[in-house]
Motif scaffolding. Structure first.
Motif, PDB file in Angstrom:
ATOM      1  N   MET A 245       1.148  -0.040   1.740  1.00 50.03           N
ATOM      2  CA  MET A 245       1.576  -0.240   0.417  1.00 50.03           C
ATOM      3  C   MET A 245       3.608  -1.060   0.462  1.00 50.03           C
ATOM      4  O   MET A 245       4.178  -1.872   0.797  1.00 50.03           O
ATOM      5  CB  MET A 245       1.259  -0.209  -0.917  1.00 50.03           C
ATOM      6  CG  MET A 245       1.883   1.234  -1.712  1.00 50.03           C
ATOM      7  SD  MET A 245       1.651   1.573  -3.021  1.00 50.03           S
ATOM      8  CE  MET A 245       2.865   0.064  -3.595  1.00 50.03           C
ATOM      9  N   ALA A 246       3.837   0.589   1.614  1.00 47.11           N
ATOM     10  CA  ALA A 246       5.079   0.301   1.675  1.00 47.11           C
ATOM     11  C   ALA A 246       5.297  -0.692   2.887  1.00 47.11           C
ATOM     12  O   ALA A 246       6.744  -1.511   3.021  1.00 47.11           O
ATOM     13  CB  ALA A 246       4.792   1.697   2.394  1.00 47.11           C
TER      14      ALA A 246
ATOM     15  N   PRO B 246       6.599   1.416  -2.878  1.00 47.30           N
ATOM     16  CA  PRO B 246       5.561   3.262  -3.393  1.00 47.30           C
ATOM     17  C   PRO B 246       5.906   4.292  -4.596  1.00 47.30           C
ATOM     18  O   PRO B 246       5.097   4.440  -4.945  1.00 47.30           O
ATOM     19  CB  PRO B 246       5.466   3.424  -1.806  1.00 47.30           C
ATOM     20  CG  PRO B 246       6.925   3.634  -1.088  1.00 47.30           C
ATOM     21  CD  PRO B 246       7.393   2.300  -1.798  1.00 47.30           C
ATOM     22  N   SER B 247       7.162   4.012  -4.796  1.00 44.24           N
ATOM     23  CA  SER B 247       7.690   4.744  -5.942  1.00 44.24           C
ATOM     24  C   SER B 247       6.473   4.703  -7.042  1.00 44.24           C
ATOM     25  O   SER B 247       6.641   4.915  -8.404  1.00 44.24           O
ATOM     26  CB  SER B 247       8.936   4.775  -6.414  1.00 44.24           C
ATOM     27  OG  SER B 247       9.479   4.195  -6.829  1.00 44.24           O
TER      28      SER B 247
ATOM     29  N   LEU C 216       1.480  12.281  -4.308  1.00 45.51           N
ATOM     30  CA  LEU C 216       1.972  10.652  -4.030  1.00 45.51           C
ATOM     31  C   LEU C 216       3.113  11.283  -3.841  1.00 45.51           C
ATOM     32  O   LEU C 216       4.203  10.890  -2.675  1.00 45.51           O
ATOM     33  CB  LEU C 216       1.257   9.961  -5.272  1.00 45.51           C
ATOM     34  CG  LEU C 216      -0.040   9.185  -5.420  1.00 45.51           C
ATOM     35  CD1 LEU C 216       0.492   8.431  -5.884  1.00 45.51           C
ATOM     36  CD2 LEU C 216      -0.217   8.132  -3.411  1.00 45.51           C
ATOM     37  N   SER C 217       3.525  12.209  -5.013  1.00 48.38           N
ATOM     38  CA  SER C 217       5.494  12.007  -5.305  1.00 48.38           C
ATOM     39  C   SER C 217       5.967  13.169  -3.569  1.00 48.38           C
ATOM     40  O   SER C 217       7.150  12.838  -3.509  1.00 48.38           O
ATOM     41  CB  SER C 217       5.594  13.256  -6.267  1.00 48.38           C
ATOM     42  OG  SER C 217       6.763  13.742  -6.395  1.00 48.38           O
ATOM     43  N   GLN C 218       4.972  13.851  -2.843  1.00 48.14           N
ATOM     44  CA  GLN C 218       5.781  14.181  -1.970  1.00 48.14           C
ATOM     45  C   GLN C 218       5.411  13.626  -0.323  1.00 48.14           C
ATOM     46  O   GLN C 218       6.195  13.884   0.463  1.00 48.14           O
ATOM     47  CB  GLN C 218       4.518  15.566  -1.564  1.00 48.14           C
ATOM     48  CG  GLN C 218       4.623  16.822  -2.201  1.00 48.14           C
ATOM     49  CD  GLN C 218       3.334  17.498  -2.578  1.00 48.14           C
ATOM     50  OE1 GLN C 218       3.214  18.092  -0.961  1.00 48.14           O
ATOM     51  NE2 GLN C 218       3.271  18.750  -3.214  1.00 48.14           N
ATOM     52  N   MET C 219       4.419  12.211  -0.827  1.00 47.77           N
ATOM     53  CA  MET C 219       4.457  10.971  -0.107  1.00 47.77           C
ATOM     54  C   MET C 219       6.039  10.266   0.207  1.00 47.77           C
ATOM     55  O   MET C 219       5.799   9.497   1.262  1.00 47.77           O
ATOM     56  CB  MET C 219       3.215  10.331   0.215  1.00 47.77           C
ATOM     57  CG  MET C 219       1.749  10.848   0.659  1.00 47.77           C
ATOM     58  SD  MET C 219       1.937  11.579   2.156  1.00 47.77           S
ATOM     59  CE  MET C 219       2.209   9.752   2.595  1.00 47.77           C
TER      60      MET C 219
ATOM     61  N   TYR D 150       9.051   1.578   3.845  1.00 46.64           N
ATOM     62  CA  TYR D 150       9.496  -0.025   2.255  1.00 46.64           C
ATOM     63  C   TYR D 150      10.677  -0.698   2.549  1.00 46.64           C
ATOM     64  O   TYR D 150      10.461  -1.494   2.659  1.00 46.64           O
ATOM     65  CB  TYR D 150       9.003   1.101   1.489  1.00 46.64           C
ATOM     66  CG  TYR D 150       9.516  -0.121  -0.122  1.00 46.64           C
ATOM     67  CD1 TYR D 150       9.092  -1.236  -0.306  1.00 46.64           C
ATOM     68  CD2 TYR D 150      10.714   0.768  -1.222  1.00 46.64           C
ATOM     69  CE1 TYR D 150       9.833  -1.483  -1.149  1.00 46.64           C
ATOM     70  CE2 TYR D 150      12.013  -0.191  -1.756  1.00 46.64           C
ATOM     71  CZ  TYR D 150      10.608  -1.651  -2.221  1.00 46.64           C
ATOM     72  OH  TYR D 150      11.495  -2.171  -2.951  1.00 46.64           O
ATOM     73  N   MET D 151      11.717  -0.345   3.150  1.00 47.54           N
ATOM     74  CA  MET D 151      12.598  -0.024   2.948  1.00 47.54           C
ATOM     75  C   MET D 151      12.818  -1.153   4.119  1.00 47.54           C
ATOM     76  O   MET D 151      13.694  -2.699   3.686  1.00 47.54           O
ATOM     77  CB  MET D 151      13.726   0.732   2.950  1.00 47.54           C
ATOM     78  CG  MET D 151      14.270   1.778   1.667  1.00 47.54           C
ATOM     79  SD  MET D 151      14.393   1.207   0.602  1.00 47.54           S
ATOM     80  CE  MET D 151      16.027   0.151   0.812  1.00 47.54           C
TER      81      MET D 151
END
Length: 266
Positions: free
Chosen positions: A198-199, A205-206, A240-243, A251-252
């Motif tokens: 998705m990124a 991704p957040s 997911l937070s660690q990712m 993503y950026m």
């Protein structure tokens, strides 16, 4: 000795199976070729389309197509043309099948509040296919065929064919009374791969963490993780937070190249 043969032969059979490594380095036993598993996916998808109501809402279909197409465009294999179908159902669910098939139920759109959250689910389901989880599941069903027949009798499904067993192994066996859900390792693997997909496709991704929080609210109370084949919502959100530090740069980078028009279609 003749009484031991039924126990010994499966051991020789399993030891001779093709062993592979998943994208995260986990060992897999895969009995079927890519062509065979794709044919199972094709047949299963055709069967589902005869059983479920296909949405005719042009706006909804365009929205889901937009999100799914952006995910599939960043996949390494560009030769597969993915077929995306929206089903009219209150189920909060989606799936992807080998052969290039994605199904999204309209009930999911009530929980996935934006295109980024929908991309979380679609990316996760497509990751199952990329990681050969379907082949892995069907292979397990093949190796434990006798056990499946016993489970069939116990569940009273009656008259379940090999095709139905494969449907169950693909996670689509509800019409015969049971499914073989993906295990915790497979689910965690799909989370890791899905959030990267998705990124790369330009989705935030957040939002994946918010999606699973919404899922937790929609699903009500959940038992202890050890009682489930899937990671608990809290464990999944922690992973997911660690990712985030790893995938946010992706993503950026993609955000500047891809215009996010999907949300405008919702």
């Amino acid at each position: 000795m003749k009484y031991l043969l039924p126990l010994i032969l499966p051991i020789f059979f399993i030891s001779g199976c093709a062993t592979h490594q998943s994208p995260t380095g986990r060992g897999q036993t895969l009995l079927f070729s890519a062509n065979e598993i794709n044919q199972m996916g094709d047949q299963s998808f055709e069967q589902i389309k005869t059983q479920e109501k296909i949405s005719k809402d042009k706006a909804t279909v365009a929205y889901v197509d937009c999100v799914a197409n952006r995910i599939t465009k960043v996949l390494p294999n560009k030769s597969i043309k993915w077929d995306v179908v929206v089903f009219e159902s209150e189920q909060v669910n989606a799936f992807a099948l080998p052969g290039g098939h994605i199904g999204v139920y309209t009930g999911l759109l009530k929980v996935a509040e934006n295109a980024d959250q929908l991309a979380t689910v679609i990316g996760h389901e497509v990751a199952h296919v990329l990681a050969n989880h379907s082949n892995e599941q069907v292979s397990r069903a093949q190796m434990t065929g006798m056990g499946m027949q016993l489970a069939d009798a116990a569940l009273g499904a009656g008259g379940v064919s090999n095709k139905d067993l494969y449907m169950a192994a693909l996670g689509l066996g509800t019409q015969v009374g049971f499914i073989l859900p993906y295990g915790r390792e497979q689910e965690s693997e799909a989370d890791i791969m899905g959030v990267e997909l998705m990124a790369r496709a330009g989705f935030d991704p957040s939002q994946s963490m918010l999606l699973w929080k919404n899922m937790a609210k929609a699903g009500g109370g959940q038992g202890p993780e050890l009682l489930s084949t899937h990671p608990s919502h809290s464990h999944r959100i922690d992973d997911l937070s660690q990712m985030q530090a790893q995938v946010m740069p992706l993503y950026m980078l993609s955000k500047g190249k891809i215009q996010n028009q999907c949300q405008n279609l919702k």
